[in-house]
Design a protein around this motif. Structure first.
Motif, short mmCIF file in Angstrom:
data_model
loop_
_atom_site.label_atom_id
_atom_site.label_comp_id
_atom_site.label_asym_id
_atom_site.label_seq_id
_atom_site.Cartn_x
_atom_site.Cartn_y
_atom_site.Cartn_z
N THR A 16 6.67 10.32 -8.69
CA THR A 16 7.15 11.66 -8.60
C THR A 16 8.67 11.56 -8.06
OG1 THR A 16 5.06 12.90 -7.82
CG2 THR A 16 7.39 13.94 -7.58
N ARG A 29 5.89 9.82 -13.95
CA ARG A 29 4.65 10.83 -13.97
C ARG A 29 4.20 11.04 -15.63
NH1 ARG A 29 5.10 15.55 -12.42
NH2 ARG A 29 2.95 15.82 -11.91
N SER A 48 0.93 -1.10 -0.22
CA SER A 48 -0.04 -0.02 -0.09
C SER A 48 0.94 1.20 -0.01
CB SER A 48 -0.93 -0.13 1.11
OG SER A 48 -1.70 1.24 1.21
N ILE A 49 0.82 1.82 -1.23
CA ILE A 49 1.99 3.24 -1.19
C ILE A 49 0.96 4.20 -1.94
CG2 ILE A 49 4.12 1.98 -1.31
CD1 ILE A 49 3.91 2.00 -4.39
N ASP A 50 1.60 5.58 -1.75
CA ASP A 50 1.17 6.48 -2.49
C ASP A 50 1.64 6.68 -3.83
OD1 ASP A 50 0.42 8.93 -3.84
OD2 ASP A 50 0.62 10.14 -2.04
N ARG A 51 0.85 5.78 -5.03
CA ARG A 51 1.50 5.62 -6.10
C ARG A 51 1.89 7.02 -6.92
NH1 ARG A 51 1.92 1.40 -9.38
NH2 ARG A 51 2.03 1.88 -11.75
N GLU A 52 1.44 7.95 -6.89
CA GLU A 52 1.49 9.28 -7.39
C GLU A 52 3.04 9.68 -6.90
OE1 GLU A 52 1.30 11.85 -10.36
OE2 GLU A 52 0.12 10.09 -10.26
N GLN A 53 2.86 9.89 -5.55
CA GLN A 53 4.17 10.49 -4.96
C GLN A 53 5.16 9.50 -5.26
OE1 GLN A 53 4.64 13.12 -3.17
NE2 GLN A 53 6.82 12.63 -2.67
N THR A 54 5.20 8.15 -5.42
CA THR A 54 6.20 7.49 -5.65
C THR A 54 6.74 7.69 -7.06
OG1 THR A 54 5.44 5.63 -4.25
CG2 THR A 54 6.85 4.90 -5.73
#
Length: 663
Positions: free
Chosen positions: A469, A517, A461-467
């Motif tokens: 970036t 991104r 479970s990760i913040d995909r958009e932040q990863t």
């Protein structure tokens, strides 16, 4: 003139003053908002809902009430609450000390800014004293941060919970101790605040106090039962004081009438404090005195059992294979060698804190930077590689600390190239940047990219958009390093062996087929503005002598090694589209892309061709290349079918459908 106008006029004067605090760029829009509020209020027969909508409208992320509370305009806030019925819980964005706080309720803004009368007004109007920002910070915690004792007392007396922590687990007591607000800390302790509560990272109020250096608060905490716990790095408050160089805190803890620390803890604290004296205070004599005290503790004269230093500590090449002294005579000998003292500080810090602690790698990097400033670039790189290896071994993928270390290497190489291009300063000669210098860093950057791609592919479970970036940031650093290698190919002294190694290295980046991104490939990033930008839009590292954000030598090399010039991102842009968005557009890069199969008439999902993008920024494709040279009969036919919307399905072969669609 109606009484309503007279009621509004004095408020309007203060309102304009309030707006000036919010920045000149917002002033005109906020004045317009006020005029609309005034107009609707005076003609309330039109719509009461419209007034509510205007009072709740946000300009620059803040409502009128949030703006008034942030800047301390009591009359404006009172008018908005009592006459305009503004929502006293509607949050907004405010700035304190250059940091933007998202989701801040009006009460939080007033408490943080220290406006007691506004706090009373809002509480009297029914504001929730335990409302929070997006980071879960309460008005009470905001008041504790800046030391507003009267507000703290008022909020507590009106039901504020002293134990609500923010998202990092920091309580009101912790922040008061860290900021050194003695009166607030004493008040919270009198309310039986939980003195040994831990944050997410395991630190307590005693840790925060030891870091800030407030001996008075430290004594109060110990008097209320504070214990010497360890945080997630294994740090006690004693070690925290040693790392930050607060000698008076260290002395109090190791010399207290009642035993607070063990003998081993006292030795470690003195040795670590000595390392801090070397690196932070540049006090070699003071450091030696502390290390002697620690040595005396290890081998006491009263015949107690000695505590020798560990013998299994590996010798590290980056530290010149330094070995810690085992007696007072060896200690005296290293004082004559400042470099040996500095290496001792690094060895001691890594032994006591361990490689996972941020300070361990920070001071290794700091020492490397000092060597670089002195022109000792090889020593700098040696230390930085050791710091980077420690970080990659203990930190999660794409850690900001790892990014920073990689970025420092790129910055160092760029600096060296720029210095070589200038006349020597005071006889200082900067050595050339070679493939052997860049390649080890480049490979470690690619390994970090691989770790990031594995993280994206995992089911964690990760913040995909932040990863994505952060992955792009590491990619940008890798592309800059690849640019340096591509430029080495242009050097006259570049041998066939070096050329082959450069091609292998850059091919290893191309074959990753990375997507970051907006679905962009490595070639997309190399051809875009993002290729020269990083966090918050600030410039990364433009290559020396370049006015352009992308390097034609690198783009050409990537194309030769198989990077696709026809790849599309999430908006349908090819690398050529992105190059044409640059102003000025790098002509050489455009020519390289076209020479390797890019199409000048390919449309993105907005229906734009590269030529149309150039025209929008008052540039001309014909000034760069001859468009006819890169226009085929197939392209013209596809454009005709598309422009005239001719039915082509079941008429032309299926293999040509994609050609028509892209035109």
């Amino acid at each position: 003139m109606s009484s309503g106008v007279w009621d509004l006029m004095p408020v309007r004067c203060r309102w304009i003053e309030t707006l000036r605090h919010c920045g000149k760029t917002l002033l005109r829009r906020q004045r317009r908002l006020l005029r609309r509020i005034k107009k609707v209020y005076l003609h309330s027969w039109r719509s009461a809902d419209e007034l509510n909508m205007l009072v709740g409208a946000k300009v620059g992320g803040a409502t009128p009430l949030v703006i008034a509370c942030r800047n301390g305009h009591y009359d404006v806030a009172e008018y908005l609450i009592e006459r305009c019925k503004a929502d006293i819980e509607q949050p907004g964005s405010v700035t304190f000390d250059g940091e933007t706080i998202e989701g801040a309720p009006p009460l939080w803004c007033a408490a943080a800014a220290g406006h007691l009368q506004l706090v009373r007004l809002l509480v009297r109007a029914g504001a929730n004293v335990n409302s929070t920002t997006r980071t879960h910070s309460t008005p009470l915690r905001a008041a504790c941060f800046d030391g507003h004792y009267d507000i703290v007392k008022f909020l507590v007396e009106n039901g504020a919970d002293i134990e609500i922590a923010n998202r990092h687990g920091h309580t009101c007591l912790m922040i008061a101790c860290y900021k050194g607000h003695i009166r607030i800390a004493k008040y919270l302790l009198s309310l039986n605040a939980e003195v040994n509560r831990k944050s997410v990272k395991g630190n307590t109020a005693l840790h925060d106090c030891a870091e800030s250096g407030s001996l008075h608060i430290l004594k109060m905490l110990l008097g209320h039962g504070a214990t010497m716990d360890v945080d997630s790095y294994g740090m006690t408050p004693l070690l925290a004081a040693s790392v930050t160089g607060h000698t008076h805190i260290v002395e109090h803890l190791i010399n207290a009438e009642y035993v607070l620390v063990t003998r081993q803890q006292r030795i470690d604290a003195l040795e670590l404090l000595g390392a801090t004296y070397v690196d932070k205070r540049r006090d070699m004599v003071g450091a030696l005195a502390l290390w002697k005290r620690a040595m005396d503790d290890r081998f006491p004269a009263d015949g107690s059992e000695p505590i020798p230093k560990p013998k299994d500590v590996p010798r590290i090449e980056a530290y010149d294979f330094a070995v810690e002294p085992s007696n007072a005579q060896q200690l005296e000998e290293i004082l004559a060698d400042p470099d040996a003292m500095r290496m001792q500080a690094l060895v001691i810090r890594e032994r006591i804190l361990g490689p996972a602690h941020p300070d361990t790698s920070y001071y290794v990097r700091y020492r490397g930077a000092v060597y670089a400033d002195a022109g000792r670039f090889a020593r700098c790189r040696q230390l930085w590689h050791h710091a980077l290896d420690m970080q990659r071994a203990v930190l999660p993928p794409l850690s900001p600390l790892t990014q920073s270390s990689l970025f420092s290497f790129a910055e160092l190489f760029s600096y060296m190239l720029a210095e070589r291009a200038r006349p020597p300063l005071r006889g200082r000669i900067v050595p050339p940047v070679t493939f052997d210098d860049v390649d080890p860093v480049f490979r470690k950057a690619l390994l970090e990219i691989n770790r990031g791609m594995e993280l994206l592919d995992s089911k964690l479970s990760i913040d995909r958009e932040q990863t994505l970036t952060t992955l792009q940031r590491v990619l940008v650093i890798s592309l800059h390093l690849a640019t340096l290698m591509a430029r080495l190919l242009e050097e006259p002294e570049c041998t066939e062996e070096v050329s082959a190694n450069i091609h292998k290295a850059v091919y290893s980046l191309v074959k990753l087929d990375i997507k970051v991104r907006q679905g962009r490939s490595a070639l997309h990033v190399a051809c875009s503005a993002e290729g020269s930008r990083s966090r918050g839009g600030s410039a990364w590292l433009p290559a020396p002598g370049d006015a352009q954000p992308c390097c034609a030598a690198l783009v050409a090399l990537m194309l030769r090694l198989g990077a696709s010039p026809l790849a599309r991102d999430a908006s349908g842009n090819t690398p050529l589209h992105l190059v044409c968005k640059l102003n000025p557009c790098p002509a050489e890069v455009v020519r390289e892309l076209l020479a390797h199969g890019a199409h000048i008439d390919t449309v993105n999902y907005e229906g734009e061709t590269p030529e149309e993008i150039l025209r929008a920024s008052h540039q001309s494709l014909s000034a760069i290349v001859n468009p006819l040279k890169y226009t085929s009969l197939k392209c013209l036919a596809a454009r005709t079918v598309k422009n005239y919307r001719l039915p082509y399905r079941h008429v032309v072969p299926t293999c040509l459908h994609s050609t028509i669609i892209t035109h």
